[in-house]
Design an enzyme around this catalytic site. Sequence first.
Site, PDB file in Angstrom:
ATOM      1  CG  PHE A  23      -9.203  -6.186  19.171  1.00  0.00           C
ATOM      2  CD1 PHE A  23      -9.732  -7.256  19.884  1.00  0.00           C
ATOM      3  CD2 PHE A  23      -8.353  -5.314  19.822  1.00  0.00           C
ATOM      4  CE1 PHE A  23      -9.429  -7.442  21.230  1.00  0.00           C
ATOM      5  CE2 PHE A  23      -8.044  -5.483  21.162  1.00  0.00           C
ATOM      6  CZ  PHE A  23      -8.583  -6.554  21.877  1.00  0.00           C
ATOM      7  CG  HIS A  24      -8.181  -6.701  10.793  1.00  0.00           C
ATOM      8  ND1 HIS A  24      -8.626  -7.648   9.902  1.00  0.00           N
ATOM      9  CD2 HIS A  24      -8.159  -5.521  10.113  1.00  0.00           C
ATOM     10  CE1 HIS A  24      -8.844  -7.059   8.730  1.00  0.00           C
ATOM     11  NE2 HIS A  24      -8.582  -5.763   8.837  1.00  0.00           N
ATOM     12  CD  GLU A  34      -3.137  -0.991   2.066  1.00  0.00           C
ATOM     13  OE1 GLU A  34      -2.982  -0.290   3.085  1.00  0.00           O
ATOM     14  OE2 GLU A  34      -4.207  -1.561   1.783  1.00  0.00           O
ATOM     15  CD  GLU A  81      -4.171  -6.066   2.465  1.00  0.00           C
ATOM     16  OE1 GLU A  81      -4.869  -5.356   3.220  1.00  0.00           O
ATOM     17  OE2 GLU A  81      -2.950  -5.926   2.333  1.00  0.00           O
TER      18      GLU A  81
END
Length: 665
Positions: free
Chosen positions: A358-359, A150, A308
């Site tokens: 927490f993803h 990215e 993704e």
Amino acid sequence: MYPERPAGIAYGGDYNPEQWPREVQEEDVALMREAGVNLVSLGLFSWALMEPAEGRYAFGWLDEIIDRLHAAGIAVDLATPTAAPPAWFVAGHPDVLPVTRDGIRIGFGGRQSACSSAPAFRAATARLVRALGEHYRDHPAVVMWHVHNEYGAPLGECYCEHSLVAWRDWLRRTYLDLGALNEAWGTTFWGQHYTEWHQIDLPGFNHTVVNPAQRLDFARFSDAEHREHYILQRDILSELTPGLPVTTNFAGTVNCKSADLWQWARELDVIANDHYLKAERPDNHIDLAMSADLARSVAGGEPWMLMEHSAGAVNWQPRNIAKRPGEMRRNSLAHVARGSDSVLFFQFRASRFGAEKFHSGMVPHAGTSSRQWREVVELGADLRRLAGVRGSRVEAEVAVVWDWESYWALELDWRPSVDLTFRERVDAFYEALWREHVTVDFVHPSADISGYRVVVAPSAYLLAESSAKNLHRYVEAGGHLLVSYFSGIVDEHDTIHPGAHPGALREVLGLSVEEFHPLREHETVAVDGFPGKIWSERVNLAGARSVRDFTGGPDAGHPAVTRHDLGAGSAWYLATAPVTGLRELLGEVLDHAGVTRPRGLPDTLELVRRGRHLFLINHGGEPVTVAGVTGTALLDGTRCDGSVTVAAGAVSVVLDDTPHQGEPG
Ligand code: GLA
């Protein structure tokens, strides 16, 4: 060059086995097989493990993992880990740490912690990438290269000392002589005339507004520097493995403002895009569709890769709403419908530690006794049924103009209104077209647009003279152009085109604008048929005719919507932002241009044709029956003889397998 392997639709995602002990890594491969995973991206953030000290390469741990994957028939998209330079490198070269616009040098501890222009970073990149490429050049599991991660997010512009040197170089190469730069930047304003190149600074923090032409060039420069860093790697990899495609994953076509993807696309063998839902938006599948259409468009219509997305919630938005049952499937298949030949996720197994614990992952913390894992396995089976979709194309009759340079320029400081934003307008038009079940491509205004029935230009603020001529020729030759306000105002240096607005488009639109009348926040203005917001202006006709007038506000009695018949086509203009009624207006233009589309379907049904496959994705809460559909519904194997019914929240993909004229029966 799309990777040859895996066959069919690629399924899998980022895989970070270095976070797990060997027994979990072994279980992972078994689970991948269970789900039908056939491609994983490895090594994205593993520089510190691959090169623990300068020049000491350690690939043994990675060899073991790649061999294990290979034995299980899983292909590898091998990443260069340059988005995560290691602590030893940054400690030895603290000058590589990027500097923000307000002059703060960031610390180590996140990622993308090196400036793309820093010579030490470029040299270390080249050494590592060559070592990696040489080590894996003949490994049969490696089917493609994934450079960096990215570009542009989070590191867009950098204001360090290396950027300054590179910036002055870039300016010298671009303008050749200082007079040309002074002219382009309009430096007679506020007495900014330069007499030596070294006087030119970075457009950093200032107590007033920095020269907008300087900032626009700095945006171009910054993007080009990241591209140079990519090209450095690509050239090494292409030299070592000429048969393997090289790519980098875009940080969301529609979301990463700092990267001009028309330029990037020329340097990539295959386009790879990441997309994350704006979790709180109930209709976030429309943003998803736009991102996918833009990915396909920058790929020139060729199949691209969804590199993704997420199986469930992300962890970086204010409220990370988890995907509901069926939502991941709808999302995934919408990307495939719009041209992706892969469905890949961040990431295979959810992390236990670090910033993204927490993803969601394909394997959640809850393990395999979970709804999410069951859906992951089912999606793998769906994708095997859709293997035949691979390689087919999506055709569109309507195009929307998207130009990153215009996007950058439009949103610099001191515009007529803060409510003038590129995404506000482009989203409004895209959403209306999506709800009309019209598939669109995105185009640069200088592109060959002759094949489209309708071209929409939402707030195309910056328009080079040559692009304006391109639009003019398009209309004369029979195209239908719809332009919204604040378009064609400035040239490539953010200098206003001569004469009344919109200088570049006066002729094709058959009108001029005498005065802008931006509206107050929340103010609306009445137009014959709908209320407008954000903008009103005084349009004087010069060949066009009014289709609707303002009936209130500062321009009451004057045109709000116009049409100019020119040559064999027409050019329409919209001088406000309709609060409601944009679909109807667009409908008029589409009808006039002969764009056919299904009628009477709910606007929550997504309908896209890809080759001989019709994708029907029901985002609504009721079943929908669509008439005129014949073929095999691939996901459940049923026949459709004249219609198909798609249950609430479900997806159907119908292959038109009836023999066509001229084909063997
Ligand atoms: C980006 C990155 C990934 C991961 C995801 C999380 O797209 O490329 O490494 O951080 O976001 O959503």
